[in-house]
Design a protein around this motif. Sequence first.
Motif, short mmCIF file in Angstrom:
data_model
loop_
_atom_site.label_atom_id
_atom_site.label_comp_id
_atom_site.label_asym_id
_atom_site.label_seq_id
_atom_site.Cartn_x
_atom_site.Cartn_y
_atom_site.Cartn_z
N ASP A 20 67.34 51.96 42.68
CA ASP A 20 68.73 52.27 43.02
C ASP A 20 68.80 53.41 44.03
N ARG A 21 69.43 53.18 45.16
CA ARG A 21 69.50 54.20 46.21
C ARG A 21 70.31 55.42 45.80
N THR A 22 71.14 55.29 44.75
CA THR A 22 71.95 56.42 44.30
C THR A 22 71.22 57.33 43.31
N THR A 23 70.03 56.95 42.89
CA THR A 23 69.26 57.77 41.95
C THR A 23 68.78 59.03 42.67
N ASP A 24 69.15 60.21 42.17
CA ASP A 24 68.77 61.46 42.83
C ASP A 24 67.32 61.82 42.54
N SER A 25 66.80 62.81 43.29
CA SER A 25 65.39 63.17 43.18
C SER A 25 64.97 63.61 41.78
N PRO A 26 65.73 64.49 41.10
CA PRO A 26 65.31 64.88 39.75
C PRO A 26 65.20 63.69 38.80
N THR A 27 66.17 62.77 38.87
CA THR A 27 66.12 61.59 38.02
C THR A 27 64.98 60.67 38.43
N PHE A 28 64.76 60.54 39.73
CA PHE A 28 63.67 59.71 40.24
C PHE A 28 62.33 60.23 39.74
N ASP A 202 61.05 55.26 50.59
CA ASP A 202 59.87 56.11 50.72
C ASP A 202 59.72 56.93 49.44
N ALA A 203 58.68 56.64 48.66
CA ALA A 203 58.52 57.29 47.36
C ALA A 203 58.37 58.80 47.49
N GLY A 204 57.61 59.25 48.50
CA GLY A 204 57.43 60.68 48.69
C GLY A 204 58.73 61.39 48.98
N ASP A 205 59.54 60.83 49.85
CA ASP A 205 60.84 61.44 50.19
C ASP A 205 61.77 61.43 48.98
N ARG A 206 61.73 60.36 48.20
CA ARG A 206 62.63 60.30 47.05
C ARG A 206 62.18 61.21 45.91
#
Length: 211
Positions: A20-28, A202-206
Amino acid sequence: MRLSVIDHPLVAHKLTALRDRTTDSPTFRRLADELVTLLAYEATRDVAVEPHPVTTPVAPTTGVRIRSPKPIVVPILRAGLGMLDGMVRLLPTAEVGFLGLLRDETTLQAKTYANRLPDDLSGRHCFVLDPMLATGGTLVASITYLLERGARDVTAICLLAAPEGLEVVRQAFDAHAQVTVVTAAVDERLDENGYIVPGLGDAGDRLYGVV
Protein backbone atom coordinates in the motif's frame (compact mmCIF):
# COMPACT_ATOMS: atom_id res chain seq x y z
CA MET A 1 18.33 -23.47 -6.89
CA ARG A 2 15.31 -24.24 -4.75
CA LEU A 3 12.38 -21.83 -4.48
CA SER A 4 9.99 -21.62 -1.53
CA VAL A 5 7.01 -19.27 -1.79
CA ILE A 6 5.34 -19.02 1.61
CA ASP A 7 1.58 -19.44 1.24
CA HIS A 8 0.16 -18.30 4.58
CA PRO A 9 -2.68 -15.90 5.43
CA LEU A 10 -0.53 -13.79 7.80
CA VAL A 11 2.22 -13.50 5.20
CA ALA A 12 -0.28 -12.37 2.55
CA HIS A 13 -1.94 -9.93 4.97
CA LYS A 14 1.33 -8.21 5.93
CA LEU A 15 2.57 -8.15 2.35
CA THR A 16 -0.64 -6.43 1.23
CA ALA A 17 -0.10 -3.69 3.82
CA LEU A 18 3.52 -3.29 2.67
CA ARG A 19 2.39 -2.82 -0.93
CA ASP A 20 0.00 0.00 0.00
CA ARG A 21 1.52 3.32 -1.10
CA THR A 22 -0.10 5.08 1.89
CA THR A 23 1.78 2.96 4.45
CA ASP A 24 4.24 5.29 6.21
CA SER A 25 7.88 4.41 6.97
CA PRO A 26 7.44 3.51 10.67
CA THR A 27 4.58 1.15 9.82
CA PHE A 28 6.48 -0.23 6.83
CA ARG A 29 9.48 -1.02 9.04
CA ARG A 30 7.32 -2.79 11.61
CA LEU A 31 5.50 -4.84 9.00
CA ALA A 32 8.74 -5.79 7.24
CA ASP A 33 10.18 -6.90 10.57
CA GLU A 34 7.14 -9.07 11.30
CA LEU A 35 7.07 -10.53 7.79
CA VAL A 36 10.75 -11.45 7.89
CA THR A 37 10.22 -13.40 11.11
CA LEU A 38 7.49 -15.42 9.41
CA LEU A 39 9.69 -16.07 6.36
CA ALA A 40 12.67 -16.91 8.56
CA TYR A 41 10.66 -19.63 10.29
CA GLU A 42 10.42 -21.47 6.97
CA ALA A 43 13.91 -20.48 5.81
CA THR A 44 15.53 -22.11 8.85
CA ARG A 45 13.66 -25.39 8.47
CA ASP A 46 16.85 -27.15 7.30
CA VAL A 47 19.31 -25.49 9.67
CA ALA A 48 21.81 -28.05 10.97
CA VAL A 49 21.28 -29.33 14.52
CA GLU A 50 22.89 -31.92 16.78
CA PRO A 51 21.63 -33.95 19.75
CA HIS A 52 21.91 -32.22 23.11
CA PRO A 53 21.18 -33.75 26.54
CA VAL A 54 19.04 -31.70 28.91
CA THR A 55 17.51 -32.29 32.32
CA THR A 56 13.93 -31.11 32.77
CA PRO A 57 12.33 -30.60 36.21
CA VAL A 58 11.03 -34.17 35.82
CA ALA A 59 13.70 -36.26 34.07
CA PRO A 60 16.71 -36.25 31.73
CA THR A 61 16.03 -36.27 28.00
CA THR A 62 17.74 -35.47 24.73
CA GLY A 63 16.82 -32.53 22.53
CA VAL A 64 18.73 -30.69 19.81
CA ARG A 65 20.73 -27.50 19.46
CA ILE A 66 22.08 -25.62 16.45
CA ARG A 67 25.31 -27.22 15.31
CA SER A 68 28.63 -25.42 14.92
CA PRO A 69 29.84 -23.56 12.98
CA LYS A 70 27.12 -21.03 13.69
CA PRO A 71 24.93 -19.77 10.85
CA ILE A 72 25.74 -16.29 9.60
CA VAL A 73 23.14 -13.68 8.62
CA VAL A 74 24.15 -11.31 5.81
CA PRO A 75 21.92 -8.27 5.20
CA ILE A 76 22.59 -6.52 1.90
CA LEU A 77 23.02 -2.82 2.60
CA ARG A 78 21.04 -0.71 2.92
CA ALA A 79 17.56 -2.17 2.55
CA GLY A 80 18.57 -5.54 4.02
CA LEU A 81 19.13 -3.84 7.38
CA GLY A 82 15.36 -3.47 7.67
CA MET A 83 15.13 -7.27 7.75
CA LEU A 84 17.90 -7.93 10.26
CA ASP A 85 16.01 -7.62 13.55
CA GLY A 86 13.25 -9.94 12.39
CA MET A 87 15.82 -12.55 11.40
CA VAL A 88 18.04 -12.48 14.50
CA ARG A 89 14.97 -12.52 16.73
CA LEU A 90 14.34 -16.03 15.46
CA LEU A 91 18.03 -17.01 15.20
CA PRO A 92 19.74 -15.08 18.04
CA THR A 93 22.88 -17.25 18.14
CA ALA A 94 23.77 -16.48 14.51
CA GLU A 95 26.64 -14.18 13.67
CA VAL A 96 26.03 -11.16 11.43
CA GLY A 97 28.09 -9.96 8.49
CA PHE A 98 27.42 -7.18 5.99
CA LEU A 99 27.66 -6.73 2.24
CA GLY A 100 27.08 -3.45 0.46
CA LEU A 101 26.06 -3.80 -3.18
CA LEU A 102 24.63 -1.01 -5.27
CA ARG A 103 22.75 -1.54 -8.52
CA ASP A 104 23.93 0.62 -11.40
CA GLU A 105 20.68 2.10 -12.72
CA THR A 106 22.06 2.16 -16.28
CA THR A 107 23.56 -1.33 -16.57
CA LEU A 108 21.46 -2.88 -13.75
CA GLN A 109 24.65 -4.65 -12.59
CA ALA A 110 25.59 -4.90 -8.91
CA LYS A 111 28.77 -3.23 -7.62
CA THR A 112 30.30 -3.95 -4.20
CA TYR A 113 31.06 -0.92 -2.03
CA ALA A 114 31.26 -2.48 1.47
CA ASN A 115 32.25 -5.85 2.90
CA ARG A 116 32.32 -6.97 6.52
CA LEU A 117 32.49 -10.77 6.33
CA PRO A 118 35.01 -13.48 7.28
CA ASP A 119 37.33 -14.60 4.48
CA ASP A 120 36.69 -18.23 5.43
CA LEU A 121 33.06 -19.37 5.53
CA SER A 122 33.79 -23.09 5.30
CA GLY A 123 30.84 -25.18 6.41
CA ARG A 124 28.68 -22.15 7.26
CA HIS A 125 24.99 -21.82 6.47
CA CYS A 126 24.51 -18.24 5.26
CA PHE A 127 21.20 -16.39 5.25
CA VAL A 128 21.17 -13.45 2.82
CA LEU A 129 18.61 -10.71 3.49
CA ASP A 130 17.52 -8.60 0.52
CA PRO A 131 13.93 -7.30 0.27
CA MET A 132 13.58 -7.30 -3.51
CA LEU A 133 14.79 -9.97 -5.93
CA ALA A 134 14.34 -7.95 -9.11
CA THR A 135 16.96 -8.40 -11.84
CA GLY A 136 18.89 -10.94 -9.77
CA GLY A 137 22.27 -9.25 -10.21
CA THR A 138 22.73 -8.27 -6.56
CA LEU A 139 21.69 -11.66 -5.25
CA VAL A 140 23.90 -13.59 -7.68
CA ALA A 141 26.89 -11.44 -6.74
CA SER A 142 26.21 -11.95 -3.03
CA ILE A 143 25.71 -15.71 -3.24
CA THR A 144 28.77 -16.13 -5.46
CA TYR A 145 30.89 -14.27 -2.90
CA LEU A 146 29.70 -16.54 -0.08
CA LEU A 147 30.09 -19.81 -1.99
CA GLU A 148 33.59 -18.88 -3.16
CA ARG A 149 34.57 -18.51 0.49
CA GLY A 150 33.33 -21.95 1.40
CA ALA A 151 29.72 -21.47 2.51
CA ARG A 152 27.92 -24.83 2.76
CA ASP A 153 24.40 -23.55 2.07
CA VAL A 154 23.07 -20.13 1.11
CA THR A 155 19.45 -19.22 1.76
CA ALA A 156 18.18 -15.90 0.44
CA ILE A 157 15.16 -14.35 2.15
CA CYS A 158 13.33 -11.81 -0.01
CA LEU A 159 10.01 -10.07 0.58
CA LEU A 160 9.23 -10.17 -3.15
CA ALA A 161 10.70 -11.76 -6.27
CA ALA A 162 10.29 -11.26 -10.01
CA PRO A 163 10.29 -14.18 -12.46
CA GLU A 164 13.16 -12.62 -14.41
CA GLY A 165 15.35 -12.39 -11.32
CA LEU A 166 14.57 -15.92 -10.24
CA GLU A 167 15.60 -17.19 -13.66
CA VAL A 168 18.90 -15.31 -13.45
CA VAL A 169 19.62 -16.90 -10.07
CA ARG A 170 18.57 -20.32 -11.34
CA GLN A 171 20.92 -20.09 -14.31
CA ALA A 172 23.82 -18.85 -12.19
CA PHE A 173 23.87 -21.83 -9.83
CA ASP A 174 23.76 -25.43 -11.00
CA ALA A 175 22.03 -28.30 -9.25
CA HIS A 176 25.06 -28.95 -7.05
CA ALA A 177 24.99 -25.52 -5.40
CA GLN A 178 22.99 -25.48 -2.17
CA VAL A 179 21.04 -22.30 -2.89
CA THR A 180 17.49 -21.61 -1.73
CA VAL A 181 15.28 -18.55 -2.23
CA VAL A 182 12.47 -17.98 0.27
CA THR A 183 9.94 -15.27 -0.57
CA ALA A 184 6.45 -14.08 0.29
CA ALA A 185 5.37 -13.82 -3.38
CA VAL A 186 6.53 -14.00 -6.98
CA ASP A 187 5.13 -10.98 -8.82
CA GLU A 188 4.21 -10.52 -12.49
CA ARG A 189 7.31 -9.00 -14.10
CA LEU A 190 9.91 -6.25 -14.18
CA ASP A 191 9.18 -2.88 -15.78
CA GLU A 192 11.54 -1.06 -18.15
CA ASN A 193 13.43 0.39 -15.18
CA GLY A 194 14.02 -2.98 -13.52
CA TYR A 195 11.39 -2.52 -10.80
CA ILE A 196 9.07 -5.33 -9.73
CA VAL A 197 5.44 -4.99 -10.90
CA PRO A 198 3.15 -4.62 -8.99
CA GLY A 199 5.83 -4.72 -6.27
CA LEU A 200 5.91 -2.31 -3.38
CA GLY A 201 8.21 0.44 -4.64
CA ASP A 202 11.80 1.02 -3.53
CA ALA A 203 12.14 -0.93 -0.28
CA GLY A 204 15.12 1.11 0.92
CA ASP A 205 13.34 4.43 0.42
CA ARG A 206 10.19 3.16 2.08
CA LEU A 207 12.13 1.85 5.05
CA TYR A 208 14.42 4.82 5.60
CA GLY A 209 13.28 7.66 3.36
CA VAL A 210 15.03 9.18 0.34
CA VAL A 211 18.63 10.14 1.20
